[in-house]
Design a protein around this motif. Sequence first.
Motif, PDB file in Angstrom:
ATOM      1  N   VAL A 238      14.609  -0.656  41.311  1.00 42.17           N
ATOM      2  CA  VAL A 238      15.448  -0.549  42.512  1.00 42.17           C
ATOM      3  C   VAL A 238      16.905  -0.252  42.170  1.00 42.17           C
ATOM      4  CG1 VAL A 238      16.405  -1.848  44.462  1.00 42.17           C
ATOM      5  CG2 VAL A 238      13.944  -1.866  44.045  1.00 42.17           C
ATOM      6  N   PRO A 239      17.583  -1.061  41.331  1.00 42.77           N
ATOM      7  CA  PRO A 239      18.970  -0.737  40.996  1.00 42.77           C
ATOM      8  C   PRO A 239      19.110   0.557  40.194  1.00 42.77           C
ATOM      9  CG  PRO A 239      18.217  -2.650  39.757  1.00 42.77           C
ATOM     10  CD  PRO A 239      17.172  -2.363  40.770  1.00 42.77           C
ATOM     11  N   VAL A 240      18.046   0.957  39.507  1.00 37.31           N
ATOM     12  CA  VAL A 240      18.090   2.201  38.740  1.00 37.31           C
ATOM     13  C   VAL A 240      18.054   3.405  39.685  1.00 37.31           C
ATOM     14  CG1 VAL A 240      17.088   3.492  36.838  1.00 37.31           C
ATOM     15  CG2 VAL A 240      16.857   1.010  36.890  1.00 37.31           C
ATOM     16  N   VAL A 241      17.185   3.358  40.686  1.00 36.62           N
ATOM     17  CA  VAL A 241      17.119   4.421  41.692  1.00 36.62           C
ATOM     18  C   VAL A 241      18.463   4.537  42.413  1.00 36.62           C
ATOM     19  CG1 VAL A 241      16.092   5.067  43.918  1.00 36.62           C
ATOM     20  CG2 VAL A 241      14.624   4.342  42.023  1.00 36.62           C
ATOM     21  N   GLU A 242      19.051   3.394  42.732  1.00 36.02           N
ATOM     22  CA  GLU A 242      20.357   3.398  43.395  1.00 36.02           C
ATOM     23  C   GLU A 242      21.407   4.049  42.501  1.00 36.02           C
ATOM     24  OE1 GLU A 242      23.279  -0.130  44.807  1.00 36.02           O
ATOM     25  OE2 GLU A 242      21.278  -0.178  45.721  1.00 36.02           O
ATOM     26  N   ALA A 243      21.375   3.715  41.219  1.00 35.65           N
ATOM     27  CA  ALA A 243      22.336   4.276  40.269  1.00 35.65           C
ATOM     28  C   ALA A 243      22.166   5.786  40.124  1.00 35.65           C
ATOM     29  CB  ALA A 243      22.169   3.602  38.909  1.00 35.65           C
ATOM     30  N   MET A 244      20.923   6.253  40.039  1.00 36.65           N
ATOM     31  CA  MET A 244      20.688   7.687  39.883  1.00 36.65           C
ATOM     32  C   MET A 244      21.101   8.458  41.132  1.00 36.65           C
ATOM     33  SD  MET A 244      19.824   7.931  36.807  1.00 36.65           S
ATOM     34  CE  MET A 244      19.489   9.695  36.747  1.00 36.65           C
ATOM     35  N   THR A 245      20.908   7.862  42.299  1.00 34.85           N
ATOM     36  CA  THR A 245      21.377   8.490  43.537  1.00 34.85           C
ATOM     37  C   THR A 245      22.885   8.664  43.491  1.00 34.85           C
ATOM     38  OG1 THR A 245      19.578   7.426  44.761  1.00 34.85           O
ATOM     39  CG2 THR A 245      21.398   8.322  46.061  1.00 34.85           C
ATOM     40  N   ALA A 246      23.580   7.624  43.042  1.00 39.16           N
ATOM     41  CA  ALA A 246      25.038   7.673  42.947  1.00 39.16           C
ATOM     42  C   ALA A 246      25.498   8.736  41.951  1.00 39.16           C
ATOM     43  CB  ALA A 246      25.577   6.305  42.555  1.00 39.16           C
ATOM     44  N   LEU A 247      24.824   8.832  40.827  1.00 37.27           N
ATOM     45  CA  LEU A 247      25.195   9.815  39.807  1.00 37.27           C
ATOM     46  C   LEU A 247      25.020  11.243  40.317  1.00 37.27           C
ATOM     47  CD1 LEU A 247      23.637   8.066  36.689  1.00 37.27           C
ATOM     48  CD2 LEU A 247      26.068   8.474  37.085  1.00 37.27           C
ATOM     49  N   VAL A 248      23.932  11.484  41.051  1.00 38.35           N
ATOM     50  CA  VAL A 248      23.697  12.820  41.623  1.00 38.35           C
ATOM     51  C   VAL A 248      24.784  13.169  42.640  1.00 38.35           C
ATOM     52  CG1 VAL A 248      22.143  14.191  43.076  1.00 38.35           C
ATOM     53  CG2 VAL A 248      21.214  12.824  41.209  1.00 38.35           C
ATOM     54  N   LEU A 249      25.114  12.228  43.501  1.00 39.81           N
ATOM     55  CA  LEU A 249      26.115  12.481  44.540  1.00 39.81           C
ATOM     56  C   LEU A 249      27.508  12.666  43.944  1.00 39.81           C
ATOM     57  CD1 LEU A 249      24.945  10.022  47.349  1.00 39.81           C
ATOM     58  CD2 LEU A 249      24.802  12.519  47.358  1.00 39.81           C
ATOM     59  N   ALA A 250      27.858  11.866  42.950  1.00 35.30           N
ATOM     60  CA  ALA A 250      29.166  12.012  42.308  1.00 35.30           C
ATOM     61  C   ALA A 250      29.297  13.385  41.666  1.00 35.30           C
ATOM     62  CB  ALA A 250      29.365  10.909  41.266  1.00 35.30           C
ATOM     63  N   ASP A 251      28.249  13.817  40.990  1.00 35.06           N
ATOM     64  CA  ASP A 251      28.245  15.132  40.348  1.00 35.06           C
ATOM     65  C   ASP A 251      28.341  16.239  41.398  1.00 35.06           C
ATOM     66  OD1 ASP A 251      28.132  16.657  37.943  1.00 35.06           O
ATOM     67  OD2 ASP A 251      26.030  17.130  38.342  1.00 35.06           O
ATOM     68  N   ALA A 252      27.606  16.080  42.506  1.00 29.12           N
ATOM     69  CA  ALA A 252      27.597  17.100  43.560  1.00 29.12           C
ATOM     70  C   ALA A 252      28.962  17.226  44.236  1.00 29.12           C
ATOM     71  CB  ALA A 252      26.519  16.770  44.592  1.00 29.12           C
ATOM     72  N   ILE A 253      29.640  16.109  44.410  1.00 30.59           N
ATOM     73  CA  ILE A 253      30.966  16.140  45.039  1.00 30.59           C
ATOM     74  C   ILE A 253      31.967  16.869  44.148  1.00 30.59           C
ATOM     75  CG2 ILE A 253      32.948  14.660  45.588  1.00 30.59           C
ATOM     76  CD1 ILE A 253      30.982  12.771  46.948  1.00 30.59           C
ATOM     77  N   LEU A 254      31.917  16.589  42.853  1.00 30.86           N
ATOM     78  CA  LEU A 254      32.820  17.286  41.935  1.00 30.86           C
ATOM     79  C   LEU A 254      32.489  18.769  41.873  1.00 30.86           C
ATOM     80  CD1 LEU A 254      33.038  14.688  39.019  1.00 30.86           C
ATOM     81  CD2 LEU A 254      34.781  15.212  40.737  1.00 30.86           C
ATOM     82  N   LEU A 255      31.213  19.107  41.885  1.00 32.22           N
ATOM     83  CA  LEU A 255      30.798  20.506  41.872  1.00 32.22           C
ATOM     84  C   LEU A 255      31.241  21.217  43.147  1.00 32.22           C
ATOM     85  CD1 LEU A 255      29.188  22.728  40.395  1.00 32.22           C
ATOM     86  CD2 LEU A 255      27.128  21.875  41.528  1.00 32.22           C
ATOM     87  N   ASN A 256      31.266  20.479  44.255  1.00 30.97           N
ATOM     88  CA  ASN A 256      31.627  21.074  45.541  1.00 30.97           C
ATOM     89  C   ASN A 256      33.089  21.512  45.600  1.00 30.97           C
ATOM     90  OD1 ASN A 256      30.454  21.701  48.175  1.00 30.97           O
ATOM     91  ND2 ASN A 256      31.964  20.278  49.004  1.00 30.97           N
ATOM     92  N   ARG A 257      33.910  20.986  44.724  1.00 33.49           N
ATOM     93  CA  ARG A 257      35.313  21.388  44.689  1.00 33.49           C
ATOM     94  C   ARG A 257      35.473  22.854  44.268  1.00 33.49           C
ATOM     95  NH1 ARG A 257      38.325  16.209  41.727  1.00 33.49           N
ATOM     96  NH2 ARG A 257      37.909  14.666  43.373  1.00 33.49           N
ATOM     97  N   CYS A 258      34.410  23.403  43.676  1.00 36.10           N
ATOM     98  CA  CYS A 258      34.438  24.810  43.244  1.00 36.10           C
ATOM     99  C   CYS A 258      33.860  25.760  44.279  1.00 36.10           C
ATOM    100  CB  CYS A 258      33.654  24.965  41.941  1.00 36.10           C
ATOM    101  SG  CYS A 258      34.158  23.858  40.618  1.00 36.10           S
ATOM    102  N   ALA A 259      33.472  25.226  45.462  1.00 34.77           N
ATOM    103  CA  ALA A 259      32.695  26.021  46.408  1.00 34.77           C
ATOM    104  C   ALA A 259      33.503  27.123  47.103  1.00 34.77           C
ATOM    105  CB  ALA A 259      32.061  25.107  47.468  1.00 34.77           C
TER     106      ALA A 259
END
Length: 363
Positions: A340-361
């Motif tokens: 459970v906490p691992v799934v939560e952590a991986m969700t956070a990592l994906v979203l953090a990466d996506a937000i930083l990537l979105n700055r290049c959009a």
Amino acid sequence: MASNSFGTFFKIITWGESHGKAIGVVIDGCPAGLEINESEINEALALRAPGRNPYTSPRAEPDRAEILSGVFEGKTTGTPICMMIPNKDAQTDAYEPIKEILRPGHANFTYLEKYGVFDYRGGGRASARETACRVAAGAIAKKFLRLYGIDLVAFIKQIGQVKASEENTNIATLRELTHASPIFCPDATAEKEMMELINQAKDHGDSLGGIVEFIATSVPAGIGDPVYEKLEANLSKAMMGLPASKGFELGTGFAAAMMQGSTHNDRFIVEENVLMTSTNHAGGTLGGISTGMPLIGRVAFKPTSSIKHAQESVTTSGTVTTFQLPTGSRHDPCVAIRAVPVVEAMTALVLADAILLNRCARL
């Protein structure tokens, strides 16, 4: 072995084995200026740590992370953040009698085929012990996401045939109920049935599978990059890269195959001057990009492979034998619980990466 990293801009590299001296993670790309301290990371690790109750592995690991670099005077510096988690309760001798046997459901066969060598002590690099590193990194990712108002939680949705129903959509209440449960189930009625089911499985020397659901709210519309960095594609990779995971779905998921377009389509509406959809069968994305609706997904985990039953197998030399866990072996009766906490952590990592990537959009 070169595939130990995850992410593009908010990138993690994990290291270490189950019974080595320590495990750890390096985060490359975390922006400077983020306030963080070891206590926040260790609070997250405590949720994943073994030995919390009878429904998890009795291995007694305190799981206390030490920040070695990348943080100065309580703030990230923009340089790589390295964290180390010592292994304190490894019992290597227990694996000596079975090191030459191919363990049913485990990766020693495939690792040997690929690399010609395998650290048999507790599963080595293939062990779910590695996921503590992801939780440590996820704690920092979640702190970053709060700057954008994004909140998320994961919980047990199902164990065996018992399903939970979460009627409260308030994520803070859902988190409170989840963390109050020894098995991370927010539904008290289902929780009781699940714990009884786990106890029955333990009494019979067996194990159970389960499903973990995650929900992320206030994810802004426009996150995720077609065509090969779609938000759900990266979430799927994140979850399917977890030990014992066997399935991933977003929104209605596989049930969508039994629906018609007229019922699956989410109608666009405007409420209080906010554009949204009347339903959320899509689970928060369209075309791989977030819609602004809650991001909802589920991950299926197989039953724990390490069980007390005697199982037919063969040795590494091909001799037929019987595999039996050594006396005193310590394993989770249901790996989905500590996932459970691992799934939560991986969700956070994906979203953090996506937000930083979105700055290049766009400009």
